[in-house]
Design an enzyme around this catalytic site. Structure first.
Site, PDB file in Angstrom:
ATOM      1  N   HIS A   1       1.098  -1.243  -0.014  1.00 43.71           N
ATOM      2  CA  HIS A   1       0.323   0.036  -0.116  1.00 43.71           C
ATOM      3  C   HIS A   1       0.790   1.297  -0.165  1.00 43.71           C
ATOM      4  O   HIS A   1       0.737   2.166  -0.710  1.00 43.71           O
ATOM      5  CB  HIS A   1      -0.931  -0.046   1.220  1.00 43.71           C
ATOM      6  CG  HIS A   1      -1.815   0.977   1.248  1.00 43.71           C
ATOM      7  ND1 HIS A   1      -3.057   1.071   1.072  1.00 43.71           N
ATOM      8  CD2 HIS A   1      -1.611   2.351   1.818  1.00 43.71           C
ATOM      9  CE1 HIS A   1      -3.697   2.378   1.143  1.00 43.71           C
ATOM     10  NE2 HIS A   1      -2.885   2.957   1.545  1.00 43.71           N
ATOM     11  N   GLU A   2       1.878   1.338   0.901  1.00 45.65           N
ATOM     12  CA  GLU A   2       2.702   2.477   0.888  1.00 45.65           C
ATOM     13  C   GLU A   2       3.608   2.687  -0.190  1.00 45.65           C
ATOM     14  O   GLU A   2       3.831   3.835  -0.692  1.00 45.65           O
ATOM     15  CB  GLU A   2       3.232   2.415   2.516  1.00 45.65           C
ATOM     16  CG  GLU A   2       2.498   2.461   3.764  1.00 45.65           C
ATOM     17  CD  GLU A   2       1.330   3.680   3.655  1.00 45.65           C
ATOM     18  OE1 GLU A   2       1.648   4.259   3.006  1.00 45.65           O
ATOM     19  OE2 GLU A   2       0.483   3.193   4.361  1.00 45.65           O
TER      20      GLU A   2
ATOM     21  N   HIS B   1       1.819   4.542  -2.827  1.00 49.69           N
ATOM     22  CA  HIS B   1       2.072   6.039  -2.703  1.00 49.69           C
ATOM     23  C   HIS B   1       3.248   6.273  -2.872  1.00 49.69           C
ATOM     24  O   HIS B   1       3.439   7.389  -3.675  1.00 49.69           O
ATOM     25  CB  HIS B   1       1.752   6.157  -1.060  1.00 49.69           C
ATOM     26  CG  HIS B   1       0.328   6.227  -0.649  1.00 49.69           C
ATOM     27  ND1 HIS B   1      -0.680   6.873  -1.250  1.00 49.69           N
ATOM     28  CD2 HIS B   1      -0.408   5.470   0.279  1.00 49.69           C
ATOM     29  CE1 HIS B   1      -1.847   6.703  -0.468  1.00 49.69           C
ATOM     30  NE2 HIS B   1      -1.666   5.931   0.616  1.00 49.69           N
TER      31      HIS B   1
ATOM     32  N   GLU C   1      -4.452   7.557  -2.940  1.00 47.60           N
ATOM     33  CA  GLU C   1      -5.020   6.446  -2.498  1.00 47.60           C
ATOM     34  C   GLU C   1      -5.581   5.346  -3.565  1.00 47.60           C
ATOM     35  O   GLU C   1      -5.396   4.240  -3.517  1.00 47.60           O
ATOM     36  CB  GLU C   1      -6.615   6.748  -1.666  1.00 47.60           C
ATOM     37  CG  GLU C   1      -6.688   5.792  -0.624  1.00 47.60           C
ATOM     38  CD  GLU C   1      -5.549   5.521   0.369  1.00 47.60           C
ATOM     39  OE1 GLU C   1      -4.667   6.388   0.618  1.00 47.60           O
ATOM     40  OE2 GLU C   1      -5.780   4.467   1.234  1.00 47.60           O
TER      41      GLU C   1
HETATM   42 ZN    ZN Z   1      -2.896   5.324   1.897  1.00 42.38          ZN
END
Ligand code: ZN
Length: 504
Positions: free
Chosen positions: A262-263, A266, A301
């Site tokens: 997830h990170e 980003h 996101e």
């Molecule tokens: Zn996030």
């Protein structure tokens, strides 16, 4: 030369805000506990300096002369676009009185401490006065910024330019209509083997697997690094140094690697900003005094969810990579196959806690929070009535009883830190992730890569259509150009439907 003068000052603002990010990163990773008080002052000082430059006469004069030069260059010149965007954001900064900013910062610090205590004691009444003050202050904030239709629009707009409560209501209605029957179907899915995720998984090996896969996805460790934290986050000091953080649990395997991917999603966004946009308005949220290259919280996101859920929770992914995980943990995963593992990490069950929610129920948590906070801002809902309103929505939407405030209205940090209006960006990110994933997958090299465990074509597609633009396009413009359509929940609902079909 006149444009250079504006660019140099804009660069200084960017430098200050990147330094703020470095201080934040340190505060959430390695800072000793007693460093907090002085760190808060240091951050406030640097942000204050950035704001002083942005709202000062020197910058205004530099913008005026830069405009003369850009205006002569013609309507499509990037310099014109840069000056216009900078002026718009400076205008918002000027509308917010310094007294309001100072009060919000002070209240945020005290309210967050009060929330930590209140959550620990399960004491809503202890937190209520802080929340009342926070709501009143954010209402003033919205009035200062200005809005056309609803005060909540001014608050969402800080995180998601162009988004309004009216647009969200339309989106939510479609999502709700699609999600509720899916959740009903998911109740009858066969129970997966969750015990295989609860073995003893030493953290160094978890990290090795997580980072090897993140690198394979395209996160560049020569321009980033992974450190430990309590609440994982990504933060950028400029496109050549974009940090990610993770949290690993020995007895719960999936949270570590899904969190890292997830990170990393980003992080790849920030690493992918075009080099020419560095230190410019197109890599700075000037109105929010935050150094970030992503177009909005929702678009950001969309990138993290895409790698975590669309790629990382797919059956193809585990068919390809479960062998590597099993080789990392041969004892713990003995006798488990890829399909069993994929089913376990896609387990669906309504719960009380948003951050632990599965993909099907996650957005229900976001949707009722949006309605409640919009009603708080207008005063239609009083803070003292919030716990009852919350319980009613959880009963109606998730079919669950709220047993206490910890599992209810006190579970999220957002309201204590003043971030009213930010919840919708999680759902917007989910929706956009599927739109982008679908458009990318229509390219044959991307589709072939996903089947073969080669993520370079997907990463390149995202780089071209999303990342490199930074903040030079709005989220709506990026979506329209990349996918040919405006914000549309259909691809997301189709992805979730396919998932339930496959799990059945
Ligand atoms: Zn996030």
């Amino acid at each position: 030369l006149s444009f250079t003068c504006y660019e140099e000052q804009m660069g200084q603002i960017s430098d200050l805000l990147c330094a703020v990010n470095a201080l934040h990163w340190d505060a959430r990773t390695y800072m000793p506990p007693r460093g907090a008080a002085i760190r808060g002052i240091q951050i406030a000082t640097l942000k204050g300096l950035a704001r002083d430059i942005a709202t000062g006469d020197g910058f205004r004069a530099a913008l005026d002369t830069a405009w003369d030069e850009a205006d002569r260059a013609g309507p499509d010149d990037f310099r014109r676009h840069a000056v216009e965007q900078t002026r718009r954001e400076v205008d918002i900064l000027r509308r917010l009185p310094k007294s309001l900013i100072v009060e919000a910062a002070e209240l945020g610090a005290r309210a967050e401490a009060a929330w930590v205590q209140a959550r620990q004691d399960d004491d809503f009444d202890g937190f209520a006065p802080f929340l009342e003050r926070t709501v009143a202050l954010r209402r003033q904030w919205a009035e200062a910024i200005g809005y056309a239709d609803h005060p909540y629009d001014a608050l969402i707009g800080q995180y998601e330019p162009g988004m309004t409560l009216a647009r969200l209501k339309t989106l939510y209605a479609s999502l709700q209509a699609g999600l509720l029957p899916l959740i009903e179907r998911a109740r009858n899915l066969p129970k997966p083997r969750l015990d295989i995720l609860h073995g003893l998984f030493p953290i160094p090996q978890q990290k090795a697997f997580s980072t090897a896969m993140a690198a394979r996805m395209g996160y560049d460790f020569s321009r980033g690094r992974l450190d430990d934290t309590v609440h994982p986050f990504e933060i950028s000091f400029g496109r050549t140094d974009v940090r990610i953080t993770g949290r690993f649990r020995e007895r719960w395997l999936p949270s570590g690697f899904f969190g890292v991917w997830h990170e990393a999603g980003h992080g790849m966004y920030e690493q992918g900003i075009a080099p020419a946009l560095g230190r410019s308005i197109f890599a700075t949220d000037l109105a929010g005094l935050y150094a970030v290259g992503g177009a909005s919280f929702g678009m950001h996101e969309s990138q993290s969810r895409l790698w975590e859920n669309r790629v990382g929770r797919s059956p193809q992914f585990w068919a390809m990579h479960f062998g590597a995980l099993q080789a990392t943990f041969p004892e713990q995963l003995k006798g488990v196959d890829a399909d069993t593992f994929w089913r376990a990490v896609n387990h669906t069950e309504p719960g009380l806690i948003r951050v632990e929610a599965d993909e099907l129920t996650y957005d229900l948590h976001v949707m009722f929070r949006t309605e409640l906070e919009a009603a708080l801002v207008t005063g239609d809902l009083k803070v003292r009535d919030l716990p009852d309103a919350w319980a009613e929505r959880v009963q109606r939407d998730l079919g669950l009883k709220v047993p206490n405030h910890q599992g209810g209205v006190l579970q999220d940090v957002h309201w204590s830190s003043g971030m009213l209006g930010s919840f919708p960006t999680y759902t917007l990110g989910n929706v956009m992730s599927s739109q982008l994933f679908k458009a990318a997958g229509a390219e044959s090299d991307v589709a072939a890569g996903l089947e073969a465990g080669d993520y370079a074509p997907l990463a390149a597609w995202l780089g071209t259509h999303v990342h490199r633009h930074g903040r030079s396009l709005t989220p709506d413009e990026i979506l329209q150009r990349a996918t040919g359509t405006a914000l549309d929940p259909c691809p997301y609902l189709a992805d979730l439907t396919r998932k339930v079909d496959q799990l059945a």
